[in-house]
Write a protein that holds these residues in place. Structure first.
Motif, PDB file in Angstrom:
ATOM      1  N   PRO A  45       0.822  -1.214   0.000  1.00  0.00           N
ATOM      2  CA  PRO A  45       0.000   0.000   0.000  1.00  0.00           C
ATOM      3  C   PRO A  45       0.853   1.259   0.000  1.00  0.00           C
ATOM      4  N   ILE A  46       0.355   2.295  -0.639  1.00  0.00           N
ATOM      5  CA  ILE A  46       1.069   3.568  -0.681  1.00  0.00           C
ATOM      6  C   ILE A  46       0.258   4.631   0.041  1.00  0.00           C
ATOM      7  N   ALA A  47       0.958   5.678   0.481  1.00  0.00           N
ATOM      8  CA  ALA A  47       0.311   6.754   1.229  1.00  0.00           C
ATOM      9  C   ALA A  47       1.173   8.005   1.137  1.00  0.00           C
ATOM     10  N   PRO A  48       0.605   9.175   1.471  1.00  0.00           N
ATOM     11  CA  PRO A  48       1.409  10.403   1.438  1.00  0.00           C
ATOM     12  C   PRO A  48       2.622  10.320   2.353  1.00  0.00           C
ATOM     13  N   SER A  49       2.449   9.665   3.511  1.00  0.00           N
ATOM     14  CA  SER A  49       3.518   9.520   4.495  1.00  0.00           C
ATOM     15  C   SER A  49       3.531   8.077   4.987  1.00  0.00           C
ATOM     16  N   PRO A  50       4.673   7.590   5.444  1.00  0.00           N
ATOM     17  CA  PRO A  50       4.791   6.170   5.837  1.00  0.00           C
ATOM     18  C   PRO A  50       4.160   5.894   7.198  1.00  0.00           C
ATOM     19  N   MET A  51       2.847   6.066   7.273  1.00  0.00           N
ATOM     20  CA  MET A  51       2.105   5.842   8.505  1.00  0.00           C
ATOM     21  C   MET A  51       1.141   4.687   8.265  1.00  0.00           C
ATOM     22  N   VAL A  67       3.225   0.468   4.804  1.00  0.00           N
ATOM     23  CA  VAL A  67       2.980   1.310   3.639  1.00  0.00           C
ATOM     24  C   VAL A  67       4.277   1.913   3.122  1.00  0.00           C
ATOM     25  N   ARG A  68       4.232   2.286   1.853  1.00  0.00           N
ATOM     26  CA  ARG A  68       5.362   2.971   1.228  1.00  0.00           C
ATOM     27  C   ARG A  68       4.981   4.427   0.974  1.00  0.00           C
ATOM     28  N   GLU A  69       5.886   5.358   1.334  1.00  0.00           N
ATOM     29  CA  GLU A  69       5.622   6.769   1.082  1.00  0.00           C
ATOM     30  C   GLU A  69       5.684   7.052  -0.410  1.00  0.00           C
ATOM     31  N   MET A  70       4.717   7.772  -0.906  1.00  0.00           N
ATOM     32  CA  MET A  70       4.647   8.084  -2.325  1.00  0.00           C
ATOM     33  C   MET A  70       5.714   9.096  -2.719  1.00  0.00           C
ATOM     34  N   ASN A  71       6.357   8.845  -3.862  1.00  0.00           N
ATOM     35  CA  ASN A  71       7.263   9.838  -4.416  1.00  0.00           C
ATOM     36  C   ASN A  71       6.512  10.675  -5.457  1.00  0.00           C
TER      37      ASN A  71
END
Length: 554
Positions: A120-126, A132-136
């Motif tokens: 899963p991706i998200a704006p921040s690794p929370m 989750v992976r932080e989005m670039n």
């Protein structure tokens, strides 16, 4: 009274025939590939037949990589899906309603096994569930284009508009919420991403709205005044309407159970109403005509969710004063549907709209049992054309409904008993109370549950532990706490929808129930029944429905 609900309205470039819309709600009636099945089309068609001006689909994912939130969720990630979606839009239009598709990226609000093993991706690794992976920046550009491409597919598929899901903790909401977005680049201002998506969709000449949470029930999250500023910016970007709900990830969320007030978020919405200059849609425990008219005083469009699951003909019945099958806000079968299809405890036909019409019948039928099962069986038999007599040995209808001690249940659940009383009278069912009949002939249905909840225990001055998942003991805790010292394990409530669990625990604490993690200590009485298949309202009504539907005179 209903005039304000029947006025037409223009939303973007779309004319709606009235002010009632169906809320987007996950059904899992789609296919594993993401297209609407015949069952899904039949499900939404039934609500269109009920007269709503607008249907908003369930959240619909935009790529086959990381955006899906449930296994049979709708998806508009490929041009190959548009012919199947055209079947849906064609049918809804033929029935006289308009239809918008709600587009979503789940962000961190999903699981690896739901998104094909990806992270899963998200704006921040929370993380929320899985890591989750932080989005670039490349991810952000990709997601932005996927929303725009999905909206173009929606237009080709015959949808009248699109709604961006920017509420309830999904990806766009994650960007906009200060509690979740901890970025240090230009997208720390998460509204920027949403503005860019709206502008891109408007270039394709598509009506576009957005669903926002007016509050996230979190001091660090969004509050009404923040949402007002977001709306101001999105209006400049070209948004055509705003659809206000509430909640993010915590137990306080959008579909409030019966422990929470009707018109859940009206006060928060009223506080910013004069700052919104596009059509305003609102949703939130709007259960009856009174609620809808009150909501209409604030909103341009009233959005019904679970009420339309319970009764797809809610609007038509409201106009003709027919009994409406009420949603009792139990959150038992319409919530938590990552891996299962939607159902409704009070409406056994939900999810089965694709079945052929019931066969007509004639002749006299006796139904034994005046609880939920018997009343539903009698209702179905009468609708099929039988002459029905319902026998109940007690002096009133209701069966196990009469055992409730939880004051919130009594208040809300009595509405379904009242519905049956009114509907059976309308259908001409003869009711005989304080009566019994031998059910050993070919014209009789024995509609009494094999499983019964335990009777309320008569105890005073005792130290009691409830370590049981039985709904009955959750209910009786209110009653027992009056004259006893009552303890309950937290695990006892683990089988409930988390919002219902949270609010029930809060209300039980107010009447003196003590919550403990483990069942330790000395107690005079311990309730520790743990059964997987326990009696429920939904099972009784469902059994009554099928008894009535399949019955034939011998």
């Amino acid at each position: 009274m209903t005039t304000s609900l029947l006025e037409p309205i223009k939303v973007g470039d779309v004319y709606l025939k009235n002010r009632i819309a169906m809320s987007p709600m996950i059904s899992n009636l789609g296919s594993p590939e993401g297209y609407p099945t015949d069952a899904y089309i039949a499900y939404l068609s039934e609500r269109a037949k009920g007269g709503v001006g607008l249907i908003i689909t369930e959240y619909t994912y935009i790529n086959k990589l990381d955006s899906r939130g449930a296994v049979n969720e709708l998806g508009l990630y490929s041009d190959e899906l548009t012919p199947k979606f055209m079947r849906l839009t064609e049918m809804i239009h033929a029935l006289g309603s308009k239809i918008f598709v709600q587009l979503v990226h789940a962000g961190r609000k999903t699981k690896r096994d739901v998104i094909w093993g990806n992270t899963p991706i998200a704006p921040s690794p929370m993380p929320l569930t899985d890591e989750v992976r932080e989005m670039n920046l490349n991810d952000i550009r990709r997601i932005k284009q996927e929303f725009i491409s999905a909206s173009i597919r929606a237009r080709r598929s015959g949808f009248d508009g699109v709604e961006l899901h920017g509420a309830h903790g999904y990806l766009l909401a994650q960007f906009m919420s200060p509690a979740v977005n901890r970025r240090n680049d230009e997208y720390k201002d998460g509204v920027k991403l949403v503005e860019e998506i709206v502008q891109g969709i408007k270039e394709s000449k598509m009506t576009v709205g957005i669903r926002l949470s007016v509050t996230e029930f979190d001091d660090l999250g969004l509050h009404p005044e923040d949402v007002a500023e977001i709306v101001k910016r999105l209006e400049k970007a070209g948004i055509d309407y705003v659809h206000l709900s509430a909640g993010r990830d915590g137990p306080m969320n959008s579909s409030m159970p019966f422990y929470y007030k009707h018109l859940s978020f009206l006060e928060e919405i009223e506080s910013i109403r004069d700052k919104i200059h596009v059509p305003l849609f609102i949703v939130g425990s709007i259960m009856n005509l009174h609620d809808a008219l009150k909501a209409r005083e604030v909103a341009d469009v009233v959005v019904l969710g679970r009420s339309l699951l319970a009764d797809p003909y809610w609007l038509k019945k409201a106009l003709t004063n027919e009994p409406i099958r009420p949603c009792i806000r139990c959150n038992q079968s319409c919530r938590g549907m990552v891996y299962r299809e939607v159902r409704c405890d009070v409406n056994p036909e939900l999810g089965w709209e694709i079945l052929p019409p019931m066969e007509r019948g004639n002749g006299e039928v006796e139904v034994v049992g005046g609880g939920a099962m018997g009343m539903e069986a009698a209702r179905v038999l009468a609708k099929r054309g039988f002459s029905v007599t319902l026998y109940e040995r007690e002096d009133k209808l209701g069966g196990q409904f009469l055992l409730f001690k939880d004051p919130w249940k009594i208040n809300e659940f009595n509405s379904i008993v009242d519905f049956y009383k009114n509907e059976l009278e309308r259908l001409g069912v003869e009711i005989k109370l304080r009566s019994e009949v031998n059910c050993d002939n070919g014209k009789c249905i024995y509609a009494v549950p094999e499983q019964r909840s335990p009777e309320p225990p008569e105890l005073k001055g005792k130290r009691i532990l409830i370590d049981s998942t039985l709904y009955a003991y959750h209910d009786y805790a209110f009653y027992l706490a009056k004259d006893n010292e009552v303890y309950m394990t937290e695990d006892s409530l683990s089988i409930l929808d988390r919002t219902r669990q949270f609010l029930l625990e809060e209300n039980l604490k107010e009447v003196g129930v003590n919550f403990v993690q483990k069942a330790t200590g000395n107690f005079d009485v311990i309730f520790n029944e743990r059964v997987r298949d326990q009696p429920t309202i939904g099972k009784s009504i469902q059994r009554g429905y099928w008894l009535g539907r399949t019955f034939s005179l011998r």
